[in-house]
Design a protein around this motif. Structure first.
Motif, PDB file in Angstrom:
ATOM      1  N   ARG A 277       0.804  -1.229   0.000  1.00  0.00           N
ATOM      2  CA  ARG A 277       0.000   0.000   0.000  1.00  0.00           C
ATOM      3  C   ARG A 277       0.838   1.281   0.000  1.00  0.00           C
ATOM      4  NH1 ARG A 277      -3.906  -2.676   3.992  1.00  0.00           N
ATOM      5  NH2 ARG A 277      -5.352  -3.680   2.587  1.00  0.00           N
ATOM      6  N   GLU A 278       2.133   1.184  -0.169  1.00  0.00           N
ATOM      7  CA  GLU A 278       2.964   2.384  -0.271  1.00  0.00           C
ATOM      8  C   GLU A 278       3.732   2.358  -1.585  1.00  0.00           C
ATOM      9  OE1 GLU A 278       5.352   3.200   3.164  1.00  0.00           O
ATOM     10  OE2 GLU A 278       3.704   2.761   4.531  1.00  0.00           O
ATOM     11  N   THR A 279       2.996   2.186  -2.662  1.00  0.00           N
ATOM     12  CA  THR A 279       3.620   2.052  -3.977  1.00  0.00           C
ATOM     13  C   THR A 279       3.285   3.236  -4.887  1.00  0.00           C
ATOM     14  OG1 THR A 279       1.740   0.732  -4.725  1.00  0.00           O
ATOM     15  CG2 THR A 279       3.691  -0.459  -3.895  1.00  0.00           C
ATOM     16  N   GLY A 280       2.849   4.332  -4.313  1.00  0.00           N
ATOM     17  CA  GLY A 280       2.450   5.496  -5.105  1.00  0.00           C
ATOM     18  C   GLY A 280       3.561   6.032  -5.998  1.00  0.00           C
ATOM     19  N   ALA A 281       4.772   6.144  -5.470  1.00  0.00           N
ATOM     20  CA  ALA A 281       5.887   6.670  -6.262  1.00  0.00           C
ATOM     21  C   ALA A 281       6.218   5.745  -7.430  1.00  0.00           C
ATOM     22  CB  ALA A 281       7.120   6.872  -5.381  1.00  0.00           C
ATOM     23  N   GLU A 282       6.202   4.441  -7.174  1.00  0.00           N
ATOM     24  CA  GLU A 282       6.480   3.469  -8.230  1.00  0.00           C
ATOM     25  C   GLU A 282       5.420   3.546  -9.328  1.00  0.00           C
ATOM     26  OE1 GLU A 282       6.618   2.858  -4.963  1.00  0.00           O
ATOM     27  OE2 GLU A 282       8.016   1.242  -4.493  1.00  0.00           O
ATOM     28  N   GLU A 283       4.154   3.584  -8.925  1.00  0.00           N
ATOM     29  CA  GLU A 283       3.061   3.608  -9.893  1.00  0.00           C
ATOM     30  C   GLU A 283       3.041   4.921 -10.676  1.00  0.00           C
ATOM     31  OE1 GLU A 283      -0.648   2.189  -8.194  1.00  0.00           O
ATOM     32  OE2 GLU A 283       0.471   0.682  -7.053  1.00  0.00           O
ATOM     33  N   GLU A 284       3.379   6.010 -10.031  1.00  0.00           N
ATOM     34  CA  GLU A 284       3.470   7.295 -10.721  1.00  0.00           C
ATOM     35  C   GLU A 284       4.596   7.266 -11.763  1.00  0.00           C
ATOM     36  OE1 GLU A 284       4.700  11.771  -9.465  1.00  0.00           O
ATOM     37  OE2 GLU A 284       3.194  10.786  -8.198  1.00  0.00           O
ATOM     38  N   ALA A 285       5.723   6.691 -11.401  1.00  0.00           N
ATOM     39  CA  ALA A 285       6.844   6.587 -12.337  1.00  0.00           C
ATOM     40  C   ALA A 285       6.469   5.719 -13.532  1.00  0.00           C
ATOM     41  CB  ALA A 285       8.089   6.034 -11.632  1.00  0.00           C
ATOM     42  N   ILE A 286       5.773   4.610 -13.291  1.00  0.00           N
ATOM     43  CA  ILE A 286       5.336   3.738 -14.390  1.00  0.00           C
ATOM     44  C   ILE A 286       4.386   4.496 -15.306  1.00  0.00           C
ATOM     45  CG2 ILE A 286       4.042   1.648 -14.985  1.00  0.00           C
ATOM     46  CD1 ILE A 286       5.076   0.482 -12.269  1.00  0.00           C
TER      47      ILE A 286
ATOM     48  N   GLU B 214       4.074   7.670 -15.824  1.00  0.00           N
ATOM     49  CA  GLU B 214       4.806   8.686 -16.612  1.00  0.00           C
ATOM     50  C   GLU B 214       5.568   8.047 -17.752  1.00  0.00           C
ATOM     51  OE1 GLU B 214       7.267  11.110 -14.093  1.00  0.00           O
ATOM     52  OE2 GLU B 214       5.563  11.713 -12.846  1.00  0.00           O
ATOM     53  N   LEU B 215       6.221   6.918 -17.519  1.00  0.00           N
ATOM     54  CA  LEU B 215       7.021   6.274 -18.550  1.00  0.00           C
ATOM     55  C   LEU B 215       6.161   5.704 -19.677  1.00  0.00           C
ATOM     56  CD1 LEU B 215       9.711   4.480 -16.380  1.00  0.00           C
ATOM     57  CD2 LEU B 215      10.069   6.414 -17.932  1.00  0.00           C
ATOM     58  N   VAL B 216       5.047   5.076 -19.355  1.00  0.00           N
ATOM     59  CA  VAL B 216       4.211   4.508 -20.422  1.00  0.00           C
ATOM     60  C   VAL B 216       3.481   5.597 -21.219  1.00  0.00           C
ATOM     61  CG1 VAL B 216       3.931   2.257 -19.315  1.00  0.00           C
ATOM     62  CG2 VAL B 216       2.199   4.035 -18.947  1.00  0.00           C
ATOM     63  N   ALA B 217       3.330   6.776 -20.622  1.00  0.00           N
ATOM     64  CA  ALA B 217       2.659   7.881 -21.317  1.00  0.00           C
ATOM     65  C   ALA B 217       3.555   8.494 -22.407  1.00  0.00           C
ATOM     66  CB  ALA B 217       2.234   8.959 -20.324  1.00  0.00           C
ATOM     67  N   LYS B 218       4.861   8.292 -22.263  1.00  0.00           N
ATOM     68  CA  LYS B 218       5.800   8.827 -23.254  1.00  0.00           C
ATOM     69  C   LYS B 218       5.926   7.870 -24.423  1.00  0.00           C
ATOM     70  CE  LYS B 218       8.618  11.163 -19.771  1.00  0.00           C
ATOM     71  NZ  LYS B 218       9.926  11.199 -19.129  1.00  0.00           N
ATOM     72  N   PRO B 219       5.934   8.433 -25.662  1.00  0.00           N
ATOM     73  CA  PRO B 219       6.081   7.553 -26.842  1.00  0.00           C
ATOM     74  C   PRO B 219       7.457   6.941 -26.941  1.00  0.00           C
ATOM     75  CG  PRO B 219       5.862   9.866 -27.501  1.00  0.00           C
ATOM     76  CD  PRO B 219       5.783   9.806 -26.007  1.00  0.00           C
TER      77      PRO B 219
END
Length: 166
Positions: free
Chosen positions: A150-159, A161-166
């Protein structure tokens, strides 16, 4: 003589099938399980163009790894369609310790068996579980040592951001 040859051939086929079980990822394995590679056969360069999450885990002596495997599965489900590939690297020296958790890994993911810790050494692994995120050009974008449910917010935010980039 012919009966002996047929018998020996049958024994060889039975033995080969017995060793080609679900853990190996070869014919005769469980098709609902993620493909399995040895650390020797894993090549990150093959996944250029994808966002790659490499997650290190153990089935033995890792209290948080069952929850971590569930999280890896949820990340593959959530972001797989956007180009994320989860590579779950198991570092158990005994495959039996990992068997239950192997069944929980998303079938679209990839499992790498690394009992010698080769990939962990390349990543200068500090803790198990640990997560390493690579962008689509295979540059290391982020790393996270340890896992707290339940403390994976930073990891999920990083993922995200990365998948949003082409």
């Amino acid at each position: 003589m012919n009966r002996t040859r047929i018998f020996l051939l049958a024994v060889c086929l039975i033995a080969a099938t017995a060793f080609a079980g679900p853990e190996t990822g070869v014919r005769g394995g469980n098709r609902d399980r993620a493909p399995v590679l040895s650390a020797r056969d894993f090549d990150l360069r093959k996944f250029e163009g994808k966002v790659v999450l490499i997650g290190f885990w153990r089935g033995f002596d890792c209290v948080t790894c069952p929850d971590y495997i569930d999280w890896l599965r949820s990340m593959q489900t959530r972001f797989g369609g956007e180009g994320l590939l989860v590579v779950a690297v198991n570092e158990d020296r005994e495959s039996a310790a990992a068997t239950d958790l192997l069944n929980k890994i998303h079938r679209s993911s990839l499992v790498v068996i690394d009992p010698k810790g080769t990939l962990g050494a390349q990543h200068e692994l500090e803790a198990v579980p640990s997560t390493f995120l690579y962008d689509r050009n295979l540059n290391l974008a982020a790393s996270f040592a340890g896992y707290v449910h339940r403390e994976t917010g930073a990891e999920e935010e990083a993922i995200a951001e990365l998948v949003a980039k082409p």
